[in-house]
Design an enzyme around this catalytic site. Structure first.
Site, PDB file in Angstrom:
ATOM      1  N   GLU A 295       0.825  -1.206   0.000  1.00 25.08           N
ATOM      2  CA  GLU A 295       0.000   0.000   0.000  1.00 25.08           C
ATOM      3  C   GLU A 295       0.863   1.261   0.000  1.00 25.08           C
ATOM      4  O   GLU A 295       0.430   2.311  -0.466  1.00 25.08           O
ATOM      5  CB  GLU A 295      -0.914   0.002   1.236  1.00 25.08           C
ATOM      6  N   HIS A 316       7.705 -26.854  -1.461  1.00 22.04           N
ATOM      7  CA  HIS A 316       7.110 -27.981  -2.179  1.00 22.04           C
ATOM      8  C   HIS A 316       5.885 -27.542  -2.974  1.00 22.04           C
ATOM      9  O   HIS A 316       5.091 -28.371  -3.399  1.00 22.04           O
ATOM     10  CB  HIS A 316       6.791 -29.107  -1.202  1.00 22.04           C
ATOM     11  N   LYS A 432     -13.837   0.603  -3.508  1.00 22.66           N
ATOM     12  CA  LYS A 432     -14.897   0.975  -2.553  1.00 22.66           C
ATOM     13  C   LYS A 432     -15.998   1.728  -3.289  1.00 22.66           C
ATOM     14  O   LYS A 432     -17.181   1.465  -3.102  1.00 22.66           O
ATOM     15  CB  LYS A 432     -14.332   1.872  -1.456  1.00 22.66           C
TER      16      LYS A 432
HETATM   17  O1  PA5 Z   1      -3.360   1.614   5.870  1.00 20.08           O
HETATM   18  C1  PA5 Z   1      -4.488   2.050   5.795  1.00 20.08           C
HETATM   19  O2  PA5 Z   1      -4.747   3.224   6.089  1.00 20.08           O
HETATM   20  C2  PA5 Z   1      -5.639   1.174   5.350  1.00 20.08           C
HETATM   21  O3  PA5 Z   1      -5.239  -0.138   5.138  1.00 20.08           O
HETATM   22  C3  PA5 Z   1      -6.727   1.156   6.395  1.00 20.08           C
HETATM   23  O4  PA5 Z   1      -6.196   0.678   7.594  1.00 20.08           O
HETATM   24  C4  PA5 Z   1      -7.889   0.261   5.966  1.00 20.08           C
HETATM   25  O5  PA5 Z   1      -8.343   0.649   4.701  1.00 20.08           O
HETATM   26  C5  PA5 Z   1      -9.024   0.354   6.976  1.00 20.08           C
HETATM   27  O6  PA5 Z   1      -9.473   1.667   7.080  1.00 20.08           O
HETATM   28  P1  PA5 Z   1     -10.274   2.177   8.338  1.00 20.08           P
HETATM   29  O7  PA5 Z   1      -9.433   1.983   9.536  1.00 20.08           O
HETATM   30  O8  PA5 Z   1     -10.524   3.618   8.056  1.00 20.08           O
HETATM   31  O9  PA5 Z   1     -11.553   1.385   8.405  1.00 20.08           O
END
Ligand code: PA5
Length: 446
Positions: A295, A316, A432
């Protein structure tokens, strides 16, 4: 150019000896300067996304009163329940799960036979998964920690409706109030509003810490304290690492060297980093690492693809591809060098040595596992898969804290080397939005 590095206290070391033929000394020299510029951007807070550098000093990230509340609430819930359902996705749960799995052998759960167990929800929309978990919870006395920084993520939102309603049914609405803890933004978002109106205990995700950097905030610390993890030692390890990561000498700063190596390998045309471990209790840590790097780096059509493997199992299944497939990847081995429990290869049960294993009789499994790892590293290097090793002297809260900070810091450097913002995740929003359109969420009509 050094190929190895170690923090001064020996809490983590990096071995890049098998990379030698893949690194070109000319490029190394110019990259050292690039790394220095990236480090300056981090510490002077001049790089993209610098408003999300709250994790940089782990001891500053938490105010003491908040930590006291975290410990108090965790111990009150431990007195009343045996299971905590952690509801969150991505950065709101991966760090917790990584630490819980890695440290499980050290927790009360195993020593006393009385369990404080963590279960997870909000990570998928499978009806069967939720039904199975609801079934399991029938024999448990559970509490809920719902975690969402934005407070509006669909998967944890739906899961929270399901498990809250089950808790209110089994414990009664009044009792359930004390068994719900919300971790969210200080002021805004649907979860903050709900928690305020219902009077639940809440913890704050700091404004300047993104989800995937939040494991050492109440996001991870509250459920981990509930599970019996020594959260002071965890934060203590990260704090020591934050000091060690300031070191300019590459031989004494494995975080800088790791960021350099992976960037050099990326620049030679490799596109996958495979994080591999011979220790299955690090499988979830690798999942956390995948999110942190995936990310943070995967932007503007750039970034290494972070993949994971657990060996010997995956030797394996994936081993053939890794050894002989297209040369598009390198490996990073995550290894624990000591402190493993003793289990020796026994004598053959009936004195029959047809399995040809007598030569291993009496040898420690942990020693054989280390040798399997070194053999694999050498074999993969021979096959043209460059690899390095990250070594921890042992696996406990302190060293896990060191490792977490090591990866976070190196990730920030890596992002700036790729000239992207390591702290946002605009791509995650796209699915989303499409999902909202297809589900018919008001305001998202096509
Ligand atoms: O690193 C990040 O910001 C994301 O992975 C969020 O943690 C994830 O999308 C969950 O978001 P939220 O905590 O707003 O529900």
């Amino acid at each position: 150019m050094t190929l190895t590095a170690s923090f001064d206290d020996g809490s983590l070391s990096l071995d890049g000896n098998l990379l030698e033929t893949h690194l070109y000394s000319g490029k190394v020299e110019s990259l050292i300067h690039e790394v220095e510029k990236a480090v300056e951007k981090i510490h002077k807070r001049t790089g993209a996304g610098s408003e999300f550098l709250g994790w940089l000093d782990p001891s500053e990230m938490l105010d003491d009163k908040e930590l006291v509340r975290v410990r108090d609430k965790a111990s009150r819930l431990r007195a009343e329940t045996d299971t905590l359902v952690v509801i969150g996705i991505g950065g709101s749960y991966l760090g917790t799960r990584a630490c819980y799995d890695a440290l499980k052998p050290l927790l009360d759960f195993n020593k006393k036979g009385k369990g404080y167990s963590l279960k997870y929800a909000g990570i998928n929309l499978s009806a069967q998964y939720h039904i199975d978990l609801l079934e399991k919870l029938k024999t448990r006395n559970f509490a809920i920690n719902v975690i969402s920084k934005s407070g509006t993520t669909t998967e944890p939102g739906i899961a929270f409706r399901i498990f809250r309603s089950e808790l209110e049914k089994s414990a009664g609405k009044k009792n359930a109030e004390d068994k719900i803890v919300a971790t969210t933004d200080r002021n805004k978002g649907a979860l903050r509003e709900l928690a305020n109106s219902e009077g639940w205990e809440t913890f704050v995700v700091p404004d300047d810490v993104g989800g995937r950097y939040s494991v050492l905030t109440p996001v991870g610390l509250f459920p981990l304290a509930y599970a019996g993890v020594d959260i002071d030692a965890l934060v203590g390890g990260a704090t020591e690492a934050s000091i060690a990561c300031r070191e300019e000498n590459l031989e004494r700063n494995p975080a800088r060297l790791y960021a350099m190596f992976r960037h050099l390998l990326y620049k030679t045309g490799l596109s996958i980093e495979l994080m591999a471990s011979f220790e299955p209790r690090l499988a979830q840590l690798i999942e956390w690492w995948k999110q942190l790097y995936g990310e943070s780096e995967g932007k503007d059509q750039k970034g290494l693809f972070p993949a994971g493997a657990i060996y010997s199992r995956d030797l394996h299944s994936l081993g053939q591809w890794i050894q002989d497939g297209p040369r598009i990847h390198f490996e990073t081995f995550l290894a624990i060098e000591g402190g493993e429990p003793s289990l020796k290869v026994p004598k053959s049960a009936n004195g029959n040595s047809v399995d040809e294993l007598d030569y291993l009789e009496g040898r420690e499994l942990s020693e054989i596992n280390c040798i399997a790892q070194e053999a694999t590293r050498a074999a993969h290097a021979d096959g043209g898969c460059p690899n390095m090793g990250i070594y921890l002297p042992k696996l406990d809260e302190y060293h896990l804290g060191v490792l977490i900070y090591f990866f976070e810091y190196a990730c920030a450097i890596s992002g700036y080397l790729n000239e992207i913002n390591p702290f946002n995740q605009p791509g995650v929003e796209v699915y989303k939005k499409k999902m909202f359109q297809l589900l018919g969420k008001p305001g998202y009509e096509v």
